[in-house]
Design a protein around this motif. Structure first.
Motif: not given
Length: 199
Positions: A141-166
């Motif tokens: 799966v891939g994200l076409l990250n136009v104008l940084g549209f998916y930067d907040p989503f990837m930041a959310y993924v990093d939050t999952m990682i930081r709290h050890r859910f991923l």
């Protein structure tokens, strides 16, 4: 001197594309949808998408068809009856609802790409990523990250990682790129994370 390790390449004949039924603000998102449609068509990769002429979905299909590409629409009966079907598609089918549509699109595709979009796009992408993570499918799966549209989503993924859910390695289960060709190349060379999801 040891031989260089070759990057494995997947055979990608069809890509399921999830994207907005609105066009978004300005020209960047429509330009990106058109560029992706054209790039997939030039590479001989069939597009599988939601079948409508609306929004980025219609822009994507129009661009691919203009390049002589193959576009397979999978549309729900409700939207078909509202006359949302794109009339020039290479092939289309009408299914009974959104769940069936998602299953059918995934069954026809070798990989998935999400353009910017709303909650439907996000839900479709997340289901595909989840099924890959669980091992139910092996379709990158891939994200076409136009104008940084998916930067907040990837930041959310990093939050999952930081709290050890991923596990951190599962961040690499998504290919993220700002342009179509880099994204398609990333999907073709994708190697699935081998770390188990359970920590």
């Amino acid at each position: 001197m040891p031989a260089e390790r070759e990057t494995p390449t997947r055979s990608i004949g069809a890509v399921a594309v999830f994207c907005g039924s609105n066009t978004g603000e300005g020209h960047a998102f429509t330009d990106a949808a058109a560029a992706l449609g054209s790039a997939l068509a030039r590479r001989g990769i069939r597009i599988v998408y939601g079948g409508t002429h609306k929004g980025l979905m219609g822009v994507l299909a129009d661009a691919a068809l203009a390049e002589g590409g193959s576009v397979h629409g999978v549309i729900t009966r409700r939207l078909f009856e509202r006359d949302h079907l794109h009339k020039q598609l290479s092939l289309h089918e009408v299914v009974d609802g959104m769940r069936v549509r998602k299953e059918r699109m995934l069954s026809l595709a070798d990989a998935c790409i999400a353009l910017p979009g709303g909650i439907g796009t996000t839900e479709e992408f997340m289901e595909a990523w989840t099924l890959n993570q669980l091992g139910d499918i092996d379709k990158p799966v891939g994200l076409l990250n136009v104008l940084g549209f998916y930067d907040p989503f990837m930041a959310y993924v990093d939050t999952m990682i930081r709290h050890r859910f991923l596990p951190p390695q599962h961040r690499d289960g998504i290919v993220v790129a700002p342009d179509p060709d880099t994204l398609i190349d990333g999907l073709a060379s994708f190697e699935k994370p081998t770390v188990a999801k359970w920590m």
